[in-house]
Design a protein around this motif. Structure first.
Motif, PDB file in Angstrom:
ATOM      1  N   VAL A   1      51.579  26.435  26.645  1.00 30.23           N
ATOM      2  CA  VAL A   1      51.662  27.681  25.873  1.00 30.23           C
ATOM      3  C   VAL A   1      52.855  27.629  24.927  1.00 30.23           C
ATOM      4  O   VAL A   1      52.769  28.029  23.755  1.00 30.23           O
ATOM      5  N   SER A   2      53.980  27.134  25.405  1.00 28.30           N
ATOM      6  CA  SER A   2      55.178  27.050  24.563  1.00 28.30           C
ATOM      7  C   SER A   2      54.966  26.072  23.420  1.00 28.30           C
ATOM      8  O   SER A   2      55.441  26.305  22.292  1.00 28.30           O
ATOM      9  N   LEU A   3      54.267  24.976  23.677  1.00 27.98           N
ATOM     10  CA  LEU A   3      53.982  24.011  22.611  1.00 27.98           C
ATOM     11  C   LEU A   3      53.077  24.627  21.555  1.00 27.98           C
ATOM     12  O   LEU A   3      53.304  24.448  20.344  1.00 27.98           O
ATOM     13  N   ARG A   4      52.050  25.356  21.986  1.00 30.48           N
ATOM     14  CA  ARG A   4      51.180  26.046  21.028  1.00 30.48           C
ATOM     15  C   ARG A   4      51.985  27.050  20.197  1.00 30.48           C
ATOM     16  O   ARG A   4      51.822  27.136  18.981  1.00 30.48           O
ATOM     17  N   ASN A   5      52.842  27.811  20.859  1.00 29.63           N
ATOM     18  CA  ASN A   5      53.653  28.803  20.143  1.00 29.63           C
ATOM     19  C   ASN A   5      54.579  28.133  19.129  1.00 29.63           C
ATOM     20  O   ASN A   5      54.772  28.643  18.019  1.00 29.63           O
ATOM     21  N   ALA A   6      55.152  26.995  19.525  1.00 28.70           N
ATOM     22  CA  ALA A   6      56.033  26.272  18.606  1.00 28.70           C
ATOM     23  C   ALA A   6      55.266  25.811  17.375  1.00 28.70           C
ATOM     24  O   ALA A   6      55.756  25.926  16.239  1.00 28.70           O
ATOM     25  N   ALA A   7      54.050  25.296  17.579  1.00 26.91           N
ATOM     26  CA  ALA A   7      53.239  24.849  16.445  1.00 26.91           C
ATOM     27  C   ALA A   7      52.863  26.023  15.544  1.00 26.91           C
ATOM     28  O   ALA A   7      52.878  25.899  14.309  1.00 26.91           O
ATOM     29  N   ILE A   8      52.547  27.167  16.145  1.00 24.32           N
ATOM     30  CA  ILE A   8      52.193  28.349  15.347  1.00 24.32           C
ATOM     31  C   ILE A   8      53.380  28.807  14.514  1.00 24.32           C
ATOM     32  O   ILE A   8      53.237  29.130  13.334  1.00 24.32           O
TER      33      ILE A   8
ATOM     34  N   ASP B   1      63.414  29.562   6.631  1.00 21.09           N
ATOM     35  CA  ASP B   1      64.205  28.441   7.137  1.00 21.09           C
ATOM     36  C   ASP B   1      64.691  28.704   8.558  1.00 21.09           C
ATOM     37  O   ASP B   1      64.646  27.821   9.422  1.00 21.09           O
ATOM     38  N   VAL B   2      65.175  29.913   8.812  1.00 19.73           N
ATOM     39  CA  VAL B   2      65.647  30.239  10.158  1.00 19.73           C
ATOM     40  C   VAL B   2      64.490  30.213  11.151  1.00 19.73           C
ATOM     41  O   VAL B   2      64.606  29.678  12.265  1.00 19.73           O
ATOM     42  N   LEU B   3      63.349  30.745  10.760  1.00 16.08           N
ATOM     43  CA  LEU B   3      62.191  30.765  11.649  1.00 16.08           C
ATOM     44  C   LEU B   3      61.689  29.354  11.932  1.00 16.08           C
ATOM     45  O   LEU B   3      61.409  28.991  13.085  1.00 16.08           O
ATOM     46  N   ALA B   4      61.569  28.534  10.869  1.00 18.15           N
ATOM     47  CA  ALA B   4      60.997  27.194  11.019  1.00 18.15           C
ATOM     48  C   ALA B   4      61.939  26.233  11.722  1.00 18.15           C
ATOM     49  O   ALA B   4      61.474  25.263  12.340  1.00 18.15           O
ATOM     50  N   LYS B   5      63.237  26.473  11.631  1.00 19.56           N
ATOM     51  CA  LYS B   5      64.189  25.524  12.202  1.00 19.56           C
ATOM     52  C   LYS B   5      64.773  26.035  13.520  1.00 19.56           C
ATOM     53  O   LYS B   5      64.782  25.307  14.518  1.00 19.56           O
ATOM     54  N   VAL B   6      65.233  27.271  13.552  1.00 18.39           N
ATOM     55  CA  VAL B   6      65.861  27.803  14.763  1.00 18.39           C
ATOM     56  C   VAL B   6      64.797  28.291  15.757  1.00 18.39           C
ATOM     57  O   VAL B   6      64.787  27.872  16.922  1.00 18.39           O
ATOM     58  N   GLY B   7      63.913  29.185  15.304  1.00 24.55           N
ATOM     59  CA  GLY B   7      62.887  29.697  16.205  1.00 24.55           C
ATOM     60  C   GLY B   7      62.009  28.598  16.767  1.00 24.55           C
ATOM     61  O   GLY B   7      61.764  28.515  17.980  1.00 24.55           O
ATOM     62  N   PHE B   8      61.543  27.725  15.895  1.00 27.32           N
ATOM     63  CA  PHE B   8      60.729  26.582  16.320  1.00 27.32           C
ATOM     64  C   PHE B   8      61.526  25.664  17.238  1.00 27.32           C
ATOM     65  O   PHE B   8      61.025  25.205  18.275  1.00 27.32           O
ATOM     66  N   GLY B   9      62.783  25.385  16.873  1.00 26.66           N
ATOM     67  CA  GLY B   9      63.589  24.465  17.660  1.00 26.66           C
ATOM     68  C   GLY B   9      63.850  24.954  19.070  1.00 26.66           C
ATOM     69  O   GLY B   9      63.839  24.162  20.021  1.00 26.66           O
ATOM     70  N   VAL B  10      64.087  26.238  19.228  1.00 23.92           N
ATOM     71  CA  VAL B  10      64.314  26.794  20.566  1.00 23.92           C
ATOM     72  C   VAL B  10      63.051  26.640  21.425  1.00 23.92           C
ATOM     73  O   VAL B  10      63.128  26.310  22.624  1.00 23.92           O
ATOM     74  N   LEU B  11      61.884  26.849  20.833  1.00 25.06           N
ATOM     75  CA  LEU B  11      60.632  26.681  21.573  1.00 25.06           C
ATOM     76  C   LEU B  11      60.402  25.215  21.957  1.00 25.06           C
ATOM     77  O   LEU B  11      59.963  24.921  23.071  1.00 25.06           O
TER      78      LEU B  11
END
Length: 302
Positions: free
Chosen positions: A195-202, A239-249
């Motif tokens: 689920v976390s991987l799917r969320n990261a990709a989304i 940029d914050v969403l794609a790098k920080v949000g994605f990175g945390v996931l």
């Protein structure tokens, strides 16, 4: 659509409110990216060696992007002069957007590395996909840069469309390749990690969608100082969403997969793995190696 007698958006006078909004966005995004780089560095040992390339890629992404935002902030501060009419652009104002493309040419390929590092692909297939997605990501940014900044300083509608279509071809390949990697990997991991991987990709692919949307705006509407302000805000948020949000996931996926490997006996990890205050695996040290037995050389007899 461009007006022949109107200056580029970077060279139009900004109101005080517009200038301050962009400055706030640049500083906020820069601090968020710096914090993410520090988080990646200090938490790298929470992840097993198998998935550590994802954390190292995230560290590089945060560091490069934070430096990029420092440069953007300095260019922004030196590029405009406050007058009674507002903030009037100077010579450096034309660089208000172009440093972002230098940042993206490095960080977007690394985002592909970060995602693929926690997928289940291995061996030659993983190496081939990693190389092709990194190349496609770089070419997507380069061709977009040619259309929006290089050819007639981004004022040529035909160039915008042509180079935009070329960039979109690489963009489409990234979508297909990364979604395919995620779909292939999900069955090989536990439910929470999947689920976390799917969320990261989304999050990643959804944030990617902001960039072509903003790129296409000048094709259809007249660009103004308001457009420049909106673009700077949108790019900073994306940029914050794609790098920080994605990175945390992705970091969460790496920790969960580390715990799965420890629990199944496929790997060891020197400390317990905790995710959201829940212990997913205990510390398991590698088996101790028996000490080497020293042998004395024999002396040949006469």
């Amino acid at each position: 659509m461009f007006l022949a007698d109107s200056p580029p958006p970077e060279l139009q006078t900004l109101t005080r409110g517009q200038y301050d909004l962009v400055e706030f966005a640049l500083v906020g995004a820069g601090f968020a990216l710096l914090a993410y780089a520090l988080y990646s560095w200090t938490s790298r040992d929470e992840v097993g060696v198998r998935y550590r390339p994802a954390v190292l890629a995230g560290l590089c992404i945060g560091a490069v992007a934070a430096l990029s935002y420092l440069l953007l902030f300095l260019r922004w501060g030196h590029g405009y002069e406050l007058t009674d009419a507002g903030y009037v652009p100077g010579a450096e104002a034309r660089l208000a957007l172009s440093p972002r493309y230098v940042d993206w040419s490095v960080t977007v390929p690394l985002l592909c590395v970060e995602l693929l590092a926690v997928c289940s692909l291995a061996g030659a297939r993983a190496r081939k996909l990693r190389a092709s997605t990194m190349a496609a990501a770089f070419l997507m940014i380069l061709t977009g840069y040619l259309g929006s900044q290089v050819v007639d300083e981004g004022r040529d509608t035909t160039a915008l469309v042509v180079w935009g279509l070329v960039s979109t071809a690489f963009y489409a390949y990234l979508y297909v390749a990364l979604i395919g990697a995620v779909r292939t990997s999900v069955p090989a991991m536990g439910r929470e990690a999947a689920v976390s991987l799917r969320n990261a990709a989304i999050v990643l692919l959804g944030a990617f969608g902001v960039y072509p949307l903003v790129y296409a705006i000048p094709v259809f509407v007249d660009v103004t100082a308001t457009w420049l302000t909106t673009v700077q805000l949108a790019y900073s948020a994306a940029d914050v969403l794609a790098k920080v949000g994605f990175g945390v996931l992705v970091h969460k996926v790496a920790k969960l997969r580390t715990a799965e490997d420890v629990a199944s006996g496929r790997d060891t990890h020197q400390e317990a793995v905790w995710v959201s205050n829940v212990e997913h695996s205990r510390a398991v040290l590698p088996p101790a190696q028996p000490p080497a037995i020293a042998t004395r050389p024999t002396t040949p007899t006469a």
